[in-house]
Design an enzyme around this catalytic site. Structure first.
Site, PDB file in Angstrom:
ATOM      1  N   LYS A  77      25.558  36.644  25.929  1.00  0.00           N
ATOM      2  CA  LYS A  77      26.538  37.491  26.619  1.00  0.00           C
ATOM      3  C   LYS A  77      27.564  36.621  27.331  1.00  0.00           C
ATOM      4  CE  LYS A  77      23.291  37.796  30.431  1.00  0.00           C
ATOM      5  NZ  LYS A  77      22.062  38.447  30.872  1.00  0.00           N
ATOM      6  N   ARG A  87      18.051  48.027  38.596  1.00  0.00           N
ATOM      7  CA  ARG A  87      19.409  47.895  38.072  1.00  0.00           C
ATOM      8  C   ARG A  87      19.565  48.933  36.971  1.00  0.00           C
ATOM      9  NH1 ARG A  87      21.284  42.033  35.823  1.00  0.00           N
ATOM     10  NH2 ARG A  87      19.852  42.582  34.139  1.00  0.00           N
ATOM     11  N   TYR A 125      49.226  22.781  49.283  1.00  0.00           N
ATOM     12  CA  TYR A 125      49.538  23.993  50.023  1.00  0.00           C
ATOM     13  C   TYR A 125      48.949  23.989  51.435  1.00  0.00           C
ATOM     14  CZ  TYR A 125      51.277  26.413  45.866  1.00  0.00           C
ATOM     15  OH  TYR A 125      52.008  26.795  44.789  1.00  0.00           O
ATOM     16  N   MET A 152      46.522  26.867  41.707  1.00  0.00           N
ATOM     17  CA  MET A 152      46.192  27.716  40.573  1.00  0.00           C
ATOM     18  C   MET A 152      45.935  26.888  39.305  1.00  0.00           C
ATOM     19  SD  MET A 152      48.329  30.805  38.766  1.00  0.00           S
ATOM     20  CE  MET A 152      48.527  31.802  40.226  1.00  0.00           C
TER      21      MET A 152
HETATM   22  C1  LIG Z   1      21.026  37.687  31.133  1.00  0.00           C
HETATM   23  C2  LIG Z   1      19.715  38.247  30.860  1.00  0.00           C
HETATM   24  C3  LIG Z   1      18.642  37.418  30.499  1.00  0.00           C
HETATM   25  C4  LIG Z   1      18.696  35.928  30.541  1.00  0.00           C
HETATM   26  O1  LIG Z   1      18.549  35.480  31.870  1.00  0.00           O
HETATM   27  P1  LIG Z   1      18.532  33.917  32.226  1.00  0.00           P
HETATM   28  O2  LIG Z   1      18.164  33.863  33.655  1.00  0.00           O
HETATM   29  O3  LIG Z   1      19.896  33.420  31.975  1.00  0.00           O
HETATM   30  O4  LIG Z   1      17.537  33.314  31.337  1.00  0.00           O
HETATM   31  C5  LIG Z   1      17.469  38.043  30.108  1.00  0.00           C
HETATM   32  N1  LIG Z   1      17.348  39.373  30.093  1.00  0.00           N
HETATM   33  C6  LIG Z   1      18.351  40.193  30.473  1.00  0.00           C
HETATM   34  C7  LIG Z   1      18.133  41.659  30.436  1.00  0.00           C
HETATM   35  C8  LIG Z   1      19.559  39.669  30.881  1.00  0.00           C
HETATM   36  O5  LIG Z   1      20.544  40.473  31.259  1.00  0.00           O
END
Ligand SMILES: *Cc1c(COP(=O)(O)O)cnc(C)c1O
Length: 813
Positions: A482, A580, A708, A757
């Site tokens: 992701k 969550r 700045y 920036m």
């Molecule tokens: C991002 C995520 C992981 C991986 O977590 P890490 O701490 O980066 O290993 C595993 N499961 C879910 C549901 C996640 O959102």
């Protein structure tokens, strides 16, 4: 060279009594991914700390491999292939290499030392190849495995070998000596850096010099500490000790040229070396001494040394024009390195269309028709769509292949070919140095500013294997890619993971999954946050949703019914304490009702997420989460026909709670080399390095201020460098104003005042540097974790915050 299985068998201590049919061994392989001629292959299943070749046997049998050297026969494969069972497959590979090496008698240069081995090997190959048919180690194949593989490259037409040998522990060099059997020894360089595997420097020298045991001569920079361990005759050189056989003095001519004068053994002459850094000068000197030993004429030495060129030690994938991906391998062209480059192309290809730009191929020994036949079949096996052949020789031999366009030289290609016609394809650019393919790379490369995030794909594989080693081989692995692979790159990383046989990928949103599919990723992908509006697209692209609520499930079922699909894979998320996303236990009755006898979908997995896997002080809570999960799962499956797999561990979970691995684990941050504890990080390799350059350097007087809001007040005249990277690139402002620093030539340069920036300023008063010099924002020495800690955040936020405008470059060593 023809050699048969029976020859090899006679050199090994074999445990089983099977009578093996004989066959001609064409190819020895240890890597299930790079196979050229399956039926002629003998596969050695090696076992490393994090890797077990036995796991790939089944797959290889399907590809047509029939002969394996193994430590055990995997149970269900007993009668499916021929297995030669030995105690230790690595030792068997080495013994086979020694057998093979002994079939040939010719001089061999064996190179070792702390640095410079590959450069010296490549340069010697370049310098000597007009006069010898040379076989050499491909890339940096210098290990206990790499050296045997290099040896199998020898054929009967070679008359000089150049092999490098590298060791990491006691006892290893003795083996490499037996395999290489060098006649001329070269010692490149001794680093005094402490090395954990050796008790002290003496032990390290003693071990390294074991390579030279039977050499007729050893060439080295004069060093009494090293010489005392070498019993063979030596020839020494030195820039500061006039007792050396050759004494040298140097004179820097310009910023790219150094003239050295060499005196000794009744000679006195000058050579121009096209470099001015100390390491290159010493490596070139080593080559000059080797040429003198081989009785080269001074004028040939002078002429050839001037043509030395910088060697890119690794393969790089770069963004090209018109959305192309370039694989730059523009300094060598021999059959072995072509195979390595084609493997890399296969792993990295972003587009299904593959093009190769290839120069004449140089391979000591083989007759041209045989050589180009091998080249042609490698090209065909790798399904290359288009070949651009550049050179007088190659075009004559590849005519038989469809889709070959040829040019007599690089210049004609650049002039006549419509370069803008390259579009949406992956292009391997592979040419011998004298074809100057680097000019092709320059015109095809997307122009960008100087900041790059370099991603080490070997480190990524290492980290993957480390976490795999914590899990049972049966446990599946899902890797989270992701947020653009945690900021490192989406499809490039997904490609590598697919290549490494991971079972699942995880993305946050449907779009991310769709772009992976468009780039050709085929393995299953789970989407963590599917929006109801994206269900149609997800089905079209074969993406598997995480379903975390009754309304989500109902919405998905509606789409599934409309489209009349059956058994669509979905994943159910359970909330066990993260609070969550996920089903809660009070929703179970309703959920069971919806799932019972439902043929539109199939629950592939049920999973949950740990809230505090990185902190073992929360062990009790983590156990509670696990127990809640088990309870939920056991109730749920009563209504399902198939038992879904279960998973709950993320990176730190794998590290701290491997006993909860169940049928799958989900790896994230650890893959990218930035785990959650020092203990974990010790086992990982650094993956991403953020680099930039110095734009300008100025002197600022006492009383002035920098940047700045006049945040940094100059108290004493200082030297200030400006770096073209700022918060818009993802460098947090909290890292400025004295908190953070960057590295320039390995020295700390503190950041002065506010980060802007697109730029930041650093103090370089005590650092010897120039505009254009490389700087490191983070990497192996200055880690993302260090920055995260000092700016009160976590590595995840820093990595995913690196802006998309920063160019990503992927490489393999
Ligand atoms: C991002 C995520 C992981 C991986 O977590 P890490 O701490 O980066 O290993 C595993 N499961 C879910 C549901 C996640 O959102």
């Amino acid at each position: 060279m023809n050699y048969t299985l029976q020859h090899i068998i006679s050199t090994l201590d074999i445990k089983n009594q099977e009578n093996f049919p004989d066959f001609n061994v064409d190819n020895i392989s240890i890597d299930s991914r790079s196979l050229q001629n399956n039926s002629g292959t003998l596969f050695f299943a090696l076992k490393g700390n994090n890797h077990d070749g036995h796991q790939f046997i089944e797959q290889l049998i399907k590809k047509g491999v029939a002969f394996f050297v193994v430590e055990y026969i995997p149970n269900h494969l007993k009668n499916k292939a021929h297995f030669i069972v030995v105690k230790n497959t690595l030792k068997a590979l080495q013994k086979t290499a020694i057998y093979y090496r002994n079939l040939f008698q010719f001089p061999t240069i064996g190179i070792t030392g702390s640095n410079g081995k590959t450069i010296v090997k490549e340069w010697l190959n370049f310098l000597l190849s007009p006069n010898f048919n040379i076989v050499r180690s491909p890339k940096s194949y210098n290990s206990q495995v790499g050296v045997p593989l290099s040896i199998f490259g020898i054929n009967e037409n070679h008359n000089l070998g150049i092999f490098e040998a590298g060791i990491s522990q006691k006892g290893e060099m003795e083996k490499l000596q037996e395999i290489i059997q060098p006649t001329i020894g070269v010692f490149t360089h001794l680093s005094s850096a402490h090395d954990e595997s050796f008790a002290n420097l003496d032990e390290k020298i003693k071990e390294k010099t074991a390579l030279f045991k039977k050499c007729e001569v050893v060439l080295l920079e004069k060093n009494a500490e090293v010489e005392k361990y070498i019993s063979s005759p030596i020839i020494t050189w030195s820039f500061d000790n006039n007792k050396a056989d050759y004494f040298l003095s140097k004179n820097t001519k310009s910023n790219k040229l150094t003239e050295i004068e060499i005196t000794g053994k009744n000679l006195d002459f000058k050579v121009s070396i096209p470099f001015n850094d100390e390491a290159s000068i010493k490596n070139a000197t080593t080559c000059i001494i080797a040429m003198l030993y081989l009785k080269y004429e001074i004028k040939d030495i002078q002429e050839r040394i001037q043509q030395l060129y910088p060697i890119e030690l690794r393969l790089q994938a770069k963004k090209g024009i018109n959305n192309c991906l370039l694989i730059d391998d523009s300094y060598s062209s021999d059959y072995q390195s072509l195979q390595i480059a084609l493997d890399f192309l296969e792993q990295q290809k972003l587009h299904s269309k593959k093009t190769i730009i290839l120069s004449d191929v140089f391979q000591g020994g083989l007759p041209l028709n045989e050589l180009y036949q091998k080249v042609a079949s490698a090209i065909q096996n790798n399904k290359i769509d288009r070949v651009i052949a550049i050179g007088e020789t190659i075009s004559g031999y590849l005519n038989e292949l469809p889709n070959v366009i040829s040019f007599p030289n690089t210049n004609d290609f650049l002039k006549q070919f419509n370069l803008n016609s390259f579009e949406n394809e992956t292009i391997l650019i592979k040419g011998a140095r004298n074809f100057y393919f680097d000019e092709i790379v320059v015109v095809l490369e997307e122009k960008n500013h100087e900041t790059v995030l370099e991603i080490n794909l070997d480190a990524l594989s290492h980290n993957l294997n480390f976490y795999k080693s914590k899990l049972s081989p049966k446990t599946k692995i899902m890797v989270m890619v992701k947020a653009f692979g945690y900021g490192n790159g989406g499809y490039e990383i997904a490609k590598l993971l697919e290549h490494n046989n991971v079972d699942y990928l995880g993305v946050a949103f449907a779009d991310e999954g769709i772009s992976l599919r468009k780039a050709g990723i085929k393995i299953p992908i789970m989407v963590l946050n599917p929006e109801n509006s994206s269900f149609h697209a997800m089905i079209a692209y074969d993406l598997e949703p995480e379903i975390y609520s009754l309304t989500g499930l109902e919405a998905f079922l509606k789409v599934a019914k409309q489209q009349n699909i059956t058994s669509y894979p979905i994943h159910l998320k359970v909330d066990t304490g993260m609070h969550r996303l996920g089903f809660e236990s009070h929703e179970l009755p309703e959920l069971k009702k919806l799932l019972k006898n439902n043929n539109f979908i199939e629950v592939k997995s049920v999973f949950s997420h740990l809230a505090a896997s990185d902190d073992i002080t929360f062990k009790e809570f983590t156990e509670l989460q696990f127990n809640r999960f088990e309870k939920f799962y056991n109730e749920l499956i009563s209504v399902l026909q198939k038992k879904p797999i279960r998973h709950i561990l993320n990176t730190s979970g794998i590290f701290n709670y491997p006993h909860y691995q169940m049928e799958m684990a989900r790896l994230g941050i650890g893959l990218y080399g930035a785990g959650n504890s020092d203990n974990e990080n010790k086992n990982l390799q650094n993956v991403s390095t953020l680099k930039s350059i110095i734009s300008q350097i100025r002197t600022v007087e006492n009383g002035e201020s920098i940047g700045y809001s006049r945040k940094y007040l100059v108290k004493e005249k200082m030297k200030v460098a400006t770096i073209p990277i700022g918060y818009a690139d993802g460098i947090r402002r909290g890292w400025g104003n004295g908190v953070g620093y960057i590295l320039i030539h390995n020295q700390k340069a503190p950041i002065l005042g506010n980060i802007c920036m697109d730029m930041l300023m650093v103090d370089v008063t005590s650092i010897n540097c120039n505009p254009g010099d490389e700087v490191i924002i983070f990497g192996e020495q200055l880690t993302v974790n260090e920055i995260a800690e000092k700016t009160n955040t976590i590595s995840y936020e820093i990595l995913t915050g690196i802006s998309q405008r920063v160019k990503r470059v992927f490489y393999k060593n």
